[in-house]
Write a protein that holds these residues in place. Structure first.
Motif, mmCIF file in Angstrom:
data_model
loop_
_atom_site.group_PDB
_atom_site.id
_atom_site.type_symbol
_atom_site.label_atom_id
_atom_site.label_comp_id
_atom_site.label_asym_id
_atom_site.label_seq_id
_atom_site.Cartn_x
_atom_site.Cartn_y
_atom_site.Cartn_z
ATOM 1 N N PRO A 159 0.743 -1.120 -0.055
ATOM 2 C CA PRO A 159 0.359 -0.011 0.212
ATOM 3 C C PRO A 159 0.761 1.287 0.227
ATOM 4 N N THR A 160 2.657 1.136 0.546
ATOM 5 C CA THR A 160 3.288 2.711 0.146
ATOM 6 C C THR A 160 3.785 2.232 -1.092
ATOM 7 N N ALA A 161 3.846 1.442 -1.895
ATOM 8 C CA ALA A 161 4.219 1.672 -3.310
ATOM 9 C C ALA A 161 3.597 3.139 -3.647
ATOM 10 N N PRO A 162 4.260 3.997 -4.748
ATOM 11 C CA PRO A 162 3.731 5.214 -5.578
ATOM 12 C C PRO A 162 2.126 4.331 -6.484
ATOM 13 N N ALA A 163 1.052 5.607 -6.530
ATOM 14 C CA ALA A 163 -0.024 4.885 -7.148
ATOM 15 C C ALA A 163 0.579 4.826 -9.058
ATOM 16 N N ARG A 164 0.282 4.380 -10.016
ATOM 17 C CA ARG A 164 0.557 4.235 -11.192
ATOM 18 C C ARG A 164 -1.167 4.557 -11.597
ATOM 19 N N SER A 165 0.002 5.468 -12.821
ATOM 20 C CA SER A 165 -1.194 6.108 -13.957
ATOM 21 C C SER A 165 -1.996 5.414 -14.948
ATOM 22 N N PHE A 166 -3.251 5.343 -15.088
ATOM 23 C CA PHE A 166 -3.148 4.682 -16.575
ATOM 24 C C PHE A 166 -4.227 5.622 -17.307
ATOM 25 N N PRO A 167 -3.981 5.326 -18.847
ATOM 26 C CA PRO A 167 -4.867 6.746 -19.620
ATOM 27 C C PRO A 167 -6.136 6.191 -20.044
ATOM 28 N N LEU A 168 -7.375 5.785 -19.197
ATOM 29 C CA LEU A 168 -9.045 5.682 -19.570
ATOM 30 C C LEU A 168 -9.559 6.770 -20.228
ATOM 31 N N ARG A 169 -9.752 6.049 -22.001
ATOM 32 C CA ARG A 169 -11.103 6.899 -22.755
ATOM 33 C C ARG A 169 -12.339 6.308 -21.770
ATOM 34 N N VAL A 170 -13.514 7.330 -21.433
ATOM 35 C CA VAL A 170 -14.909 7.120 -21.199
ATOM 36 C C VAL A 170 -15.845 8.121 -21.859
ATOM 37 N N SER A 171 -16.305 6.931 -22.614
ATOM 38 C CA SER A 171 -17.616 7.197 -23.493
ATOM 39 C C SER A 171 -18.711 7.347 -23.129
ATOM 40 N N ALA A 172 -19.454 8.491 -22.725
ATOM 41 C CA ALA A 172 -20.741 8.801 -21.795
ATOM 42 C C ALA A 172 -22.107 8.698 -22.900
ATOM 43 N N LEU A 173 -23.068 8.634 -22.580
ATOM 44 C CA LEU A 173 -24.037 8.286 -23.332
ATOM 45 C C LEU A 173 -25.309 8.696 -22.625
ATOM 46 N N PHE A 174 -25.941 10.136 -23.046
ATOM 47 C CA PHE A 174 -27.326 10.387 -22.011
ATOM 48 C C PHE A 174 -28.645 10.529 -23.075
ATOM 49 N N PHE A 175 -29.254 9.284 -21.909
ATOM 50 C CA PHE A 175 -30.806 9.027 -21.551
ATOM 51 C C PHE A 175 -31.840 9.900 -20.725
ATOM 52 N N ASP A 176 -32.714 10.217 -21.800
ATOM 53 C CA ASP A 176 -33.575 11.000 -20.516
ATOM 54 C C ASP A 176 -34.818 10.314 -20.469
ATOM 55 N N ARG A 177 -35.163 8.829 -20.602
ATOM 56 C CA ARG A 177 -36.114 7.755 -19.922
ATOM 57 C C ARG A 177 -35.621 6.416 -19.416
ATOM 58 N N LEU A 178 -36.305 6.198 -18.788
ATOM 59 C CA LEU A 178 -35.096 4.696 -19.101
ATOM 60 C C LEU A 178 -35.896 3.027 -19.667
ATOM 61 N N ASP A 179 -35.086 3.430 -20.693
ATOM 62 C CA ASP A 179 -36.002 2.437 -21.707
ATOM 63 C C ASP A 179 -34.397 1.131 -22.652
ATOM 64 N N LEU A 180 -34.675 0.404 -21.250
ATOM 65 C CA LEU A 180 -33.535 -0.248 -20.735
ATOM 66 C C LEU A 180 -32.590 -1.286 -21.955
ATOM 67 N N VAL A 181 -34.329 -1.207 -22.912
ATOM 68 C CA VAL A 181 -33.467 -1.698 -24.365
ATOM 69 C C VAL A 181 -33.164 -1.369 -25.363
ATOM 70 N N ASP A 182 -33.521 -0.075 -25.238
ATOM 71 C CA ASP A 182 -32.798 0.955 -26.303
ATOM 72 C C ASP A 182 -31.657 1.352 -25.595
#
Length: 266
Positions: A159-182
């Motif tokens: 737990p004392t070891a330095p933190a590592r850096s990870f590149p991470l692309r995050v793609s977000a989709l916005f939904f205006d309703r709870l239509d799980l199939v769509d």
């Protein structure tokens, strides 16, 4: 089900502010930063990379309404009979452009995390001498050669070891309703398009990356004092997690109007 007028537009304006994006990735009620850890685990295989804690998340770039074209090759044959008995054949490859997939918000982030190895690494392979055998699986010549595989022990987490850096692309989709199939259909189609357009690296820390991007689906939140809404949201989180997606719920715009949703499938 009900839809929220202006929810997607409101989120776009809301996430213009960096602080709001930070809250989306690391909510105040998420001290263990489970959301970011889930996003990491959807890209970096937990079998090989065990994230123990997330120290920080830095958003390096942000873009709204990113269009993704997944190219598809269409193969065909052209035959032509030449006088006499000869025949010519050619194969033509025609690029086709499918429907555009739109990513509501694309983030390039750098996540600092403390990790532990998820398993031992193959250290050596030793082949024993050829031995005569007539048992199952024997070679046609009646000999087999057993192999001995040795793995290194999994390093102890420090737990004392330095933190590592990870590149991470995050793609977000916005939904205006709870239509799980769509929602699931859009997420699957968009992920397939992004993976095709941006092939992921071969491997990382001994394990193949699972996807080119982590995927975050943002839905309108129900009343915070409604236990039924909270239970439904938890079920949605669990459902999307089975497909490698992460779900988030944001409050609707103040004074927004709720309207019925027409179900075109009925």
């Amino acid at each position: 089900m009900a839809a929220t007028d202006g929810f997607t537009d409101e989120l776009t304006l809301r996430y213009l502010l960096p602080d709001n994006v930070n809250v989306l990735l690391v909510p105040g009620n998420d001290p263990e930063r489970r959301r970011v850890r889930a996003l990491l685990a959807s890209v970096y295989d937990p079998t090989f990379l065990d994230v123990r804690s997330v120290e920080s998340v830095e958003v390096l770039d942000k873009e709204f309404q990113t269009a993704v074209h997944a190219s598809v090759a269409v193969h065909g044959s052209w035959d032509k009979t030449i006088p006499m008995t000869e025949q010519a054949r050619a194969t033509v490859e025609i690029p086709a452009t499918p429907a555009v997939q739109w990513i509501d918000m694309s983030l390039e982030t750098l996540v600092a995390a403390r990790t532990a190895a998820g398993g031992g690494v193959l250290a050596s392979v030793e082949a024993e001498a050829w031995a005569a055998t007539g048992g199952p699986g024997a070679r046609p010549d009646g000999f087999e050669r057993p192999y001995s595989l040795e793995y290194t022990e999994t390093p102890t987490f420090d737990p004392t070891a330095p933190a590592r850096s990870f590149p991470l692309r995050v793609s977000a989709l916005f939904f205006d309703r709870l239509d799980l199939v769509d929602a699931l259909r859009r997420l699957v189609q968009a992920r397939r398009a992004v993976d095709a357009a941006s092939p992921r690296p071969e491997a990382h820390d001994g394990g193949a990356l699972l996807a080119s991007s982590a995927w975050l689906a943002v839905f309108p939140a129900g009343p915070p004092d409604d236990p039924a809404s909270q239970a439904t949201e938890q079920q949605i989180v669990e459902l999307l997690a089975t497909r490698g997606f992460v779900a988030a719920f944001e409050t609707a715009p103040a004074g927004s109007r709720r309207r019925p949703v027409r179900d075109d499938r009925s």
